[in-house]
Design a protein around this motif. Structure first.
Motif, PDB file in Angstrom:
ATOM      1  N   GLU A  45       0.828  -1.211   0.000  1.00 45.30           N
ATOM      2  CA  GLU A  45       0.000   0.000   0.000  1.00 45.30           C
ATOM      3  C   GLU A  45       0.862   1.260   0.000  1.00 45.30           C
ATOM      4  N   GLN A  46       1.946   1.241   0.788  1.00 48.35           N
ATOM      5  CA  GLN A  46       2.834   2.397   0.820  1.00 48.35           C
ATOM      6  C   GLN A  46       3.495   2.612  -0.537  1.00 48.35           C
ATOM      7  N   GLY A  47       3.926   1.510  -1.166  1.00 45.04           N
ATOM      8  CA  GLY A  47       4.516   1.633  -2.498  1.00 45.04           C
ATOM      9  C   GLY A  47       3.521   2.121  -3.521  1.00 45.04           C
ATOM     10  N   GLY A  48       2.278   1.649  -3.422  1.00 46.87           N
ATOM     11  CA  GLY A  48       1.250   2.136  -4.340  1.00 46.87           C
ATOM     12  C   GLY A  48       0.971   3.610  -4.166  1.00 46.87           C
ATOM     13  N   LEU A  49       0.974   4.081  -2.903  1.00 46.81           N
ATOM     14  CA  LEU A  49       0.750   5.507  -2.647  1.00 46.81           C
ATOM     15  C   LEU A  49       1.891   6.341  -3.219  1.00 46.81           C
ATOM     16  N   ILE A  50       3.126   5.887  -3.027  1.00 43.77           N
ATOM     17  CA  ILE A  50       4.273   6.626  -3.569  1.00 43.77           C
ATOM     18  C   ILE A  50       4.217   6.669  -5.095  1.00 43.77           C
ATOM     19  N   LEU A  51       3.869   5.526  -5.721  1.00 41.69           N
ATOM     20  CA  LEU A  51       3.747   5.503  -7.177  1.00 41.69           C
ATOM     21  C   LEU A  51       2.666   6.464  -7.648  1.00 41.69           C
ATOM     22  N   PHE A  52       1.548   6.489  -6.938  1.00 43.84           N
ATOM     23  CA  PHE A  52       0.475   7.416  -7.292  1.00 43.84           C
ATOM     24  C   PHE A  52       0.931   8.865  -7.174  1.00 43.84           C
ATOM     25  N   LEU A  53       1.652   9.192  -6.094  1.00 41.75           N
ATOM     26  CA  LEU A  53       2.131  10.561  -5.904  1.00 41.75           C
ATOM     27  C   LEU A  53       3.120  10.951  -6.998  1.00 41.75           C
ATOM     28  N   VAL A  54       3.991  10.023  -7.405  1.00 43.06           N
ATOM     29  CA  VAL A  54       4.951  10.325  -8.472  1.00 43.06           C
ATOM     30  C   VAL A  54       4.219  10.604  -9.773  1.00 43.06           C
ATOM     31  N   LEU A  55       3.261   9.752 -10.118  1.00 44.70           N
ATOM     32  CA  LEU A  55       2.509   9.949 -11.357  1.00 44.70           C
ATOM     33  C   LEU A  55       1.687  11.235 -11.311  1.00 44.70           C
ATOM     34  N   ALA A  56       1.064  11.498 -10.159  1.00 40.08           N
ATOM     35  CA  ALA A  56       0.280  12.723 -10.026  1.00 40.08           C
ATOM     36  C   ALA A  56       1.170  13.959 -10.125  1.00 40.08           C
ATOM     37  N   ILE A 108       4.070  14.182 -11.763  1.00 34.60           N
ATOM     38  CA  ILE A 108       4.470  14.323 -13.165  1.00 34.60           C
ATOM     39  C   ILE A 108       3.334  14.921 -13.987  1.00 34.60           C
ATOM     40  N   GLY A 109       2.118  14.434 -13.755  1.00 33.57           N
ATOM     41  CA  GLY A 109       0.968  14.985 -14.471  1.00 33.57           C
ATOM     42  C   GLY A 109       0.760  16.462 -14.184  1.00 33.57           C
ATOM     43  N   LEU A 110       0.913  16.861 -12.917  1.00 30.19           N
ATOM     44  CA  LEU A 110       0.754  18.270 -12.569  1.00 30.19           C
ATOM     45  C   LEU A 110       1.821  19.127 -13.232  1.00 30.19           C
ATOM     46  N   LEU A 111       3.066  18.636 -13.252  1.00 29.64           N
ATOM     47  CA  LEU A 111       4.140  19.383 -13.901  1.00 29.64           C
ATOM     48  C   LEU A 111       3.870  19.563 -15.393  1.00 29.64           C
ATOM     49  N   LEU A 112       3.348  18.531 -16.039  1.00 26.82           N
ATOM     50  CA  LEU A 112       3.024  18.650 -17.457  1.00 26.82           C
ATOM     51  C   LEU A 112       1.911  19.669 -17.684  1.00 26.82           C
ATOM     52  N   ILE A 113       0.943  19.699 -16.797  1.00 26.82           N
ATOM     53  CA  ILE A 113      -0.181  20.617 -16.960  1.00 26.82           C
ATOM     54  C   ILE A 113       0.250  22.067 -16.788  1.00 26.82           C
ATOM     55  N   VAL A 114       1.114  22.328 -15.789  1.00 32.52           N
ATOM     56  CA  VAL A 114       1.504  23.715 -15.493  1.00 32.52           C
ATOM     57  C   VAL A 114       2.826  24.075 -16.165  1.00 32.52           C
ATOM     58  N   SER A 115       3.320  23.230 -17.091  1.00 30.30           N
ATOM     59  CA  SER A 115       4.625  23.484 -17.701  1.00 30.30           C
ATOM     60  C   SER A 115       4.674  24.821 -18.426  1.00 30.30           C
ATOM     61  N   SER A 116       3.544  25.270 -18.961  1.00 35.76           N
ATOM     62  CA  SER A 116       3.523  26.553 -19.663  1.00 35.76           C
ATOM     63  C   SER A 116       3.744  27.725 -18.714  1.00 35.76           C
ATOM     64  N   PHE A 117       3.473  27.526 -17.435  1.00 36.11           N
ATOM     65  CA  PHE A 117       3.606  28.603 -16.453  1.00 36.11           C
ATOM     66  C   PHE A 117       4.703  28.317 -15.434  1.00 36.11           C
ATOM     67  N   ILE A 118       5.586  27.380 -15.751  1.00 32.06           N
ATOM     68  CA  ILE A 118       6.574  26.977 -14.763  1.00 32.06           C
ATOM     69  C   ILE A 118       7.514  28.130 -14.406  1.00 32.06           C
ATOM     70  N   GLY A 119       7.871  28.948 -15.409  1.00 30.17           N
ATOM     71  CA  GLY A 119       8.725  30.094 -15.132  1.00 30.17           C
ATOM     72  C   GLY A 119       8.034  31.117 -14.243  1.00 30.17           C
ATOM     73  N   ALA A 120       6.765  31.401 -14.537  1.00 25.98           N
ATOM     74  CA  ALA A 120       6.007  32.354 -13.723  1.00 25.98           C
ATOM     75  C   ALA A 120       5.836  31.840 -12.296  1.00 25.98           C
ATOM     76  N   LEU A 121       5.580  30.534 -12.141  1.00 21.84           N
ATOM     77  CA  LEU A 121       5.418  29.961 -10.803  1.00 21.84           C
ATOM     78  C   LEU A 121       6.731  29.998 -10.031  1.00 21.84           C
ATOM     79  N   LEU A 122       7.845  29.751 -10.725  1.00 23.37           N
ATOM     80  CA  LEU A 122       9.143  29.786 -10.064  1.00 23.37           C
ATOM     81  C   LEU A 122       9.440  31.172  -9.526  1.00 23.37           C
ATOM     82  N   TRP A 123       9.264  32.194 -10.364  1.00 21.86           N
ATOM     83  CA  TRP A 123       9.560  33.551  -9.915  1.00 21.86           C
ATOM     84  C   TRP A 123       8.554  34.038  -8.888  1.00 21.86           C
TER      85      TRP A 123
END
Length: 362
Positions: free
Chosen positions: A9-20, A22-37
């Motif tokens: 269960e712990q491994g499944g949760l970690i895998l889910f968090l990693v995938l989630a 990565i998905g969030l980073l792909l979604i906000v990739s267009s604004f990654i510079g604005a979010l960083l600053w």
């Protein structure tokens, strides 16, 4: 539930968090510079927010809004004005090079001809015997750099809607990070899958490097760039503001600094007979621009970031090459976290035999 079941269960949760993640980073990739600053601005101006919050202890939203207004008026608007002026000068220099009014190859040839015969022969024997080829490469390199700035300026103009959207997102996120930053930061540290002392140490290093890079190195670079631009304007160098911005960028690089900009200009002025202009540039570069770093940096942050100069130079250049302007902060930050992580691991390995011996003795 068995131990194996909990591990699954712990491994499944970690895998889910990693995938989630990565998905969030792909979604906000267009604004990654604005979010960083936005995050960097909120971290840097958190003391300002806390000072306003002490004045209005029950009005966090108002304190955050006033902080954002101060940031906009004192930092954002002047930065946009300077950026627009630099873009105008870059486009103008590029247009003059295309029309032939500015010929860097000719300037290089003038400097070469003005050198003493012995130095000319020494330079020729060093492999620069074909100055036509050197001139062409120099002209091509400078033309490429300026034309890149011009193309980026035109790209920003063509994508003004996207730029304004990212800019608005950055300000919007900055407001919430200012208002809720004192609770978001500790929550992130607690959520890290690390020992509490290790997570807090890495967090402290993160804050120290970001503030040192922006508040210390950033302010020093701006001061040196402004002094350089003023010097070039006094002696009549064209596009003084553009060269001042380039000096501000090079001021972030240890062992290189603004001298990489003003030294060739001084040599050219000497070679072309502009003696007093060259003397002013040299004196200003050595005694004004050069000393600004030694005077201002210890006052602002000191030299306690824990990064050697060679690491700052390599990580800054690598960060700029990888992600552009944001690499000025991200590069040294990655280097600092890398060194801190290995230092923590080394300390743990040294302490491990001591713990083993104490447990055996007990």
């Amino acid at each position: 539930m068995t131990t194996d079941g909990r591990r699954i269960e712990q491994g499944g949760l970690i895998l889910f968090l990693v995938l989630a993640s990565i998905g969030l980073l792909l979604i906000v990739s267009s604004f990654i510079g604005a979010l960083l600053w936005a995050a960097l601005a909120a971290l840097l101006f958190q003391p300002l927010f806390q000072r306003l919050l002490r004045r209005w202890p029950e009005r966090r939203t108002m304190a955050a809004a006033v902080s954002l207004l101060i940031i906009t008026v004192a930092v954002v608007i002047p930065a946009l004005i300077v950026a627009s002026l630099v873009i105008d000068q870059s486009v103008g220099v590029y247009a003059q090079m295309r029309s032939g009014n500015i010929d860097f190859a000719l300037y290089f040839h003038q400097v070469h001809d003005a050198l003493p015969d012995r130095i000319q022969n020494l330079v020729d024997r060093s492999g620069f015997d074909s100055f036509e080829r050197v001139q062409a490469k120099l002209s091509q390199a400078v033309s490429s750099s300026v034309s890149t700035i011009a193309r980026q300026a035109l790209s920003i103009g063509a994508n003004a809607a996207s730029f304004l959207l990212a800019f608005g997102v950055g300000l919007y996120v900055t407001f919430f990070l200012l208002r809720d930053g004192d609770s978001i930061g500790p929550a992130v540290v607690r959520a890290l899958p690390l020992r509490r002392d290790v997570a807090e140490r890495l967090s402290d290093k993160f804050v120290a490097v970001v503030r040192a890079t922006i508040k210390g190195s950033g302010v020093v670079a701006l001061v040196q760039g402004a002094l350089g631009a003023a010097t070039f304007w006094i002696v009549g160098v064209p596009a003084a503001l553009l060269w001042g911005v380039l000096m501000a960028i090079t001021a972030l690089l240890p062992a290189v600094g603004p001298a990489i900009i003003w030294t060739p200009v001084a040599i050219y002025l000497l070679a072309t007979g502009a003696i007093w202009q060259a003397v002013v540039v040299i004196l200003s570069g050595v005694f004004v621009i050069g000393l600004a770093d030694n005077i201002l940096r210890p006052i602002l942050v000191g030299r306690d970031t824990g990064l050697p100069d060679w690491m700052v130079l390599v990580t800054t250049l690598g960060g700029i090459d990888l992600i552009g302007l944001s690499g000025i902060v991200v590069g040294p930050l990655a280097g600092a976290l890398f060194m801190t992580g290995w230092q923590i691991l080394t300390e743990d390995r040294r302490a491990e035999p001591v713990r083993v011996n104490s447990e055996a003795g007990g």
